[in-house]
Design an enzyme around this catalytic site. Structure first.
Site, PDB file in Angstrom:
ATOM      1  N   PRO A 222     -17.635  50.879  -8.970  1.00  0.00           N
ATOM      2  CA  PRO A 222     -16.572  50.900  -9.967  1.00  0.00           C
ATOM      3  C   PRO A 222     -16.646  49.781 -11.003  1.00  0.00           C
ATOM      4  O   PRO A 222     -16.974  48.636 -10.676  1.00  0.00           O
ATOM      5  CB  PRO A 222     -15.285  50.767  -9.139  1.00  0.00           C
ATOM      6  CG  PRO A 222     -15.723  50.268  -7.814  1.00  0.00           C
ATOM      7  CD  PRO A 222     -17.111  50.762  -7.612  1.00  0.00           C
ATOM      8  N   ASN A 223     -16.327  50.147 -12.220  1.00  0.00           N
ATOM      9  CA  ASN A 223     -16.224  49.245 -13.388  1.00  0.00           C
ATOM     10  C   ASN A 223     -17.569  48.802 -13.937  1.00  0.00           C
ATOM     11  O   ASN A 223     -17.634  48.169 -14.985  1.00  0.00           O
ATOM     12  CB  ASN A 223     -15.346  48.021 -13.079  1.00  0.00           C
ATOM     13  CG  ASN A 223     -13.942  48.406 -12.659  1.00  0.00           C
ATOM     14  OD1 ASN A 223     -13.293  49.157 -13.373  1.00  0.00           O
ATOM     15  ND2 ASN A 223     -13.494  47.957 -11.507  1.00  0.00           N
TER      16      ASN A 223
ATOM     17  N   ASN B 299     -25.166  48.260  -5.971  1.00  0.00           N
ATOM     18  CA  ASN B 299     -24.146  47.283  -6.334  1.00  0.00           C
ATOM     19  C   ASN B 299     -22.816  47.986  -6.095  1.00  0.00           C
ATOM     20  O   ASN B 299     -22.359  48.755  -6.946  1.00  0.00           O
ATOM     21  CB  ASN B 299     -24.273  46.840  -7.792  1.00  0.00           C
ATOM     22  CG  ASN B 299     -23.259  45.755  -8.132  1.00  0.00           C
ATOM     23  OD1 ASN B 299     -22.313  45.520  -7.373  1.00  0.00           O
ATOM     24  ND2 ASN B 299     -23.461  45.100  -9.262  1.00  0.00           N
TER      25      ASN B 299
ATOM     26  N   HIS C  62     -25.759  42.006  -6.647  1.00  0.00           N
ATOM     27  CA  HIS C  62     -24.633  41.599  -7.489  1.00  0.00           C
ATOM     28  C   HIS C  62     -25.154  40.842  -8.693  1.00  0.00           C
ATOM     29  O   HIS C  62     -26.093  40.044  -8.575  1.00  0.00           O
ATOM     30  CB  HIS C  62     -23.646  40.723  -6.712  1.00  0.00           C
ATOM     31  CG  HIS C  62     -23.067  41.428  -5.542  1.00  0.00           C
ATOM     32  ND1 HIS C  62     -22.103  42.400  -5.675  1.00  0.00           N
ATOM     33  CD2 HIS C  62     -23.363  41.360  -4.225  1.00  0.00           C
ATOM     34  CE1 HIS C  62     -21.813  42.886  -4.487  1.00  0.00           C
ATOM     35  NE2 HIS C  62     -22.565  42.275  -3.588  1.00  0.00           N
TER      36      HIS C  62
ATOM     37  N   ARG D 179     -17.273  44.153 -20.319  1.00  0.00           N
ATOM     38  CA  ARG D 179     -16.405  43.707 -19.229  1.00  0.00           C
ATOM     39  C   ARG D 179     -16.693  42.247 -18.885  1.00  0.00           C
ATOM     40  O   ARG D 179     -17.813  41.935 -18.462  1.00  0.00           O
ATOM     41  CB  ARG D 179     -16.701  44.590 -18.020  1.00  0.00           C
ATOM     42  CG  ARG D 179     -16.039  44.160 -16.769  1.00  0.00           C
ATOM     43  CD  ARG D 179     -16.617  44.863 -15.549  1.00  0.00           C
ATOM     44  NE  ARG D 179     -15.901  44.410 -14.377  1.00  0.00           N
ATOM     45  CZ  ARG D 179     -16.365  44.465 -13.143  1.00  0.00           C
ATOM     46  NH1 ARG D 179     -17.556  44.983 -12.908  1.00  0.00           N
ATOM     47  NH2 ARG D 179     -15.656  44.009 -12.142  1.00  0.00           N
TER      48      ARG D 179
ATOM     49  N   GLU E 238     -28.459  45.126  -1.183  1.00  0.00           N
ATOM     50  CA  GLU E 238     -27.190  44.948  -1.908  1.00  0.00           C
ATOM     51  C   GLU E 238     -27.423  44.002  -3.090  1.00  0.00           C
ATOM     52  O   GLU E 238     -28.069  42.970  -2.934  1.00  0.00           O
ATOM     53  CB  GLU E 238     -26.154  44.350  -0.951  1.00  0.00           C
ATOM     54  CG  GLU E 238     -24.803  44.126  -1.593  1.00  0.00           C
ATOM     55  CD  GLU E 238     -23.821  43.470  -0.621  1.00  0.00           C
ATOM     56  OE1 GLU E 238     -23.801  43.827   0.571  1.00  0.00           O
ATOM     57  OE2 GLU E 238     -23.083  42.582  -1.072  1.00  0.00           O
TER      58      GLU E 238
ATOM     59  N   TYR F  51     -20.347  38.675 -16.268  1.00  0.00           N
ATOM     60  CA  TYR F  51     -21.310  39.749 -16.010  1.00  0.00           C
ATOM     61  C   TYR F  51     -22.358  39.915 -17.104  1.00  0.00           C
ATOM     62  O   TYR F  51     -23.229  40.779 -16.991  1.00  0.00           O
ATOM     63  CB  TYR F  51     -20.556  41.069 -15.788  1.00  0.00           C
ATOM     64  CG  TYR F  51     -19.625  41.008 -14.590  1.00  0.00           C
ATOM     65  CD1 TYR F  51     -20.132  40.760 -13.315  1.00  0.00           C
ATOM     66  CD2 TYR F  51     -18.245  41.164 -14.724  1.00  0.00           C
ATOM     67  CE1 TYR F  51     -19.287  40.682 -12.209  1.00  0.00           C
ATOM     68  CE2 TYR F  51     -17.398  41.092 -13.635  1.00  0.00           C
ATOM     69  CZ  TYR F  51     -17.925  40.850 -12.379  1.00  0.00           C
ATOM     70  OH  TYR F  51     -17.093  40.763 -11.284  1.00  0.00           O
TER      71      TYR F  51
ATOM     72  N   ALA G  91     -16.507  46.233  -6.429  1.00  0.00           N
ATOM     73  CA  ALA G  91     -15.366  45.811  -5.603  1.00  0.00           C
ATOM     74  C   ALA G  91     -15.384  46.459  -4.215  1.00  0.00           C
ATOM     75  O   ALA G  91     -14.825  45.909  -3.258  1.00  0.00           O
ATOM     76  CB  ALA G  91     -14.067  46.122  -6.329  1.00  0.00           C
TER      77      ALA G  91
ATOM     78  N   ARG H  64     -17.556  32.395  -6.129  1.00  0.00           N
ATOM     79  CA  ARG H  64     -16.352  32.866  -6.828  1.00  0.00           C
ATOM     80  C   ARG H  64     -15.150  32.852  -5.870  1.00  0.00           C
ATOM     81  O   ARG H  64     -15.111  32.034  -4.962  1.00  0.00           O
ATOM     82  CB  ARG H  64     -16.640  34.263  -7.410  1.00  0.00           C
ATOM     83  CG  ARG H  64     -17.779  34.234  -8.428  1.00  0.00           C
ATOM     84  CD  ARG H  64     -18.037  35.604  -9.037  1.00  0.00           C
ATOM     85  NE  ARG H  64     -16.892  36.099  -9.768  1.00  0.00           N
ATOM     86  CZ  ARG H  64     -16.720  37.373 -10.108  1.00  0.00           C
ATOM     87  NH1 ARG H  64     -17.652  38.269  -9.782  1.00  0.00           N
ATOM     88  NH2 ARG H  64     -15.646  37.755 -10.773  1.00  0.00           N
TER      89      ARG H  64
HETATM   90  C1  DQA Z   1     -20.004  42.470  -8.577  1.00  0.00           C
HETATM   91  C2  DQA Z   1     -19.152  41.446  -7.807  1.00  0.00           C
HETATM   92  C3  DQA Z   1     -17.905  42.107  -7.231  1.00  0.00           C
HETATM   93  O1  DQA Z   1     -17.133  41.143  -6.524  1.00  0.00           O
HETATM   94  C4  DQA Z   1     -17.058  42.687  -8.346  1.00  0.00           C
HETATM   95  O2  DQA Z   1     -15.947  43.368  -7.811  1.00  0.00           O
HETATM   96  C5  DQA Z   1     -17.839  43.562  -9.265  1.00  0.00           C
HETATM   97  C6  DQA Z   1     -19.195  43.165  -9.662  1.00  0.00           C
HETATM   98  C7  DQA Z   1     -21.242  41.820  -9.267  1.00  0.00           C
HETATM   99  O3  DQA Z   1     -22.162  42.551  -9.591  1.00  0.00           O
HETATM  100  O4  DQA Z   1     -21.266  40.612  -9.481  1.00  0.00           O
HETATM  101  O5  DQA Z   1     -17.317  44.554  -9.786  1.00  0.00           O
HETATM  102  O6  DQA Z   1     -20.489  43.432  -7.663  1.00  0.00           O
END
Ligand code: DQA
Length: 151
Positions: free
Chosen positions: A13-14, A76, A102, A21, A100, A26, A79, A109
């Site tokens: 998501p997002n 990725n 990020h 964003r 995984e 990011y 959240a 963080r």
């Molecule tokens: C994320 C880190 C997550 O905590 C966050 O909710 C994201 C992006 C990252 O790529 O740094 O949406 O996965």
């Protein structure tokens, strides 16, 4: 003859909003730009990538269920990293090696981002290198697959 390896590249998501964003966290590259760089790296490695982005937990799980032949997973979970037992179980069910990823260093963080429900079913986690995290993940999974084949 060995079949060409297919790696799933799943974004949660997002992440469709990357580029606009929270650019301080990011970066300014869009998801398409990141995936384009991955495609070039995949060509060099001689593997195929199957991209998927969704803002919905169920859609990510359905996508995994329908890809039983995949050789590896780069995910990725955004959240959902911190909340989704269901995505964790779907990765475990597929049985393919997973990495995984990020963009940000989740360990530097907020406290709630330090815990991943997904990491225990992955061979490893790469975090904090911005878009390059995805390239590192691809290198890692390709090396892992080659190593397992040699064993
Ligand atoms: C994320 C880190 C997550 O905590 C966050 O909710 C994201 C992006 C990252 O790529 O740094 O949406 O996965």
């Amino acid at each position: 003859m060995d079949h060409t390896k297919t790696i799933l590249v799943i974004n949660g998501p997002n992440l469709n909003l990357l580029g606009m964003r929270e650019p301080n966290t990011y970066g300014t590259k869009s998801l398409d730009e990141i995936l384009e760089a991955m495609r070039a790296a995949a060509d060099r490695h001689g593997v195929l990538l199957n991209f998927f982005q969704s803002n919905s937990e169920g859609a990510i799980i359905d996508f995994l269920h329908e890809r039983t032949g995949a050789d590896g997973i780069i995910i990725n979970p955004a959240a959902y990293t911190h909340t989704s037992i269901a995505i964790r179980d779907a990765i475990a069910a597929l049985g393919a090696p997973a990495v995984e990823v990020h963009l940000s260093n989740v360990h530097a963080r907020e406290e709630f981002r330090r815990h991943s429900l997904i990491a225990p079913v992955c061979i490893g986690q790469i975090a904090g290198f911005g878009p390059h995290s995805y390239i590192l993940a691809l290198d890692a999974i390709v090396a892992h697959i080659a190593r397992s084949r040699a064993e």
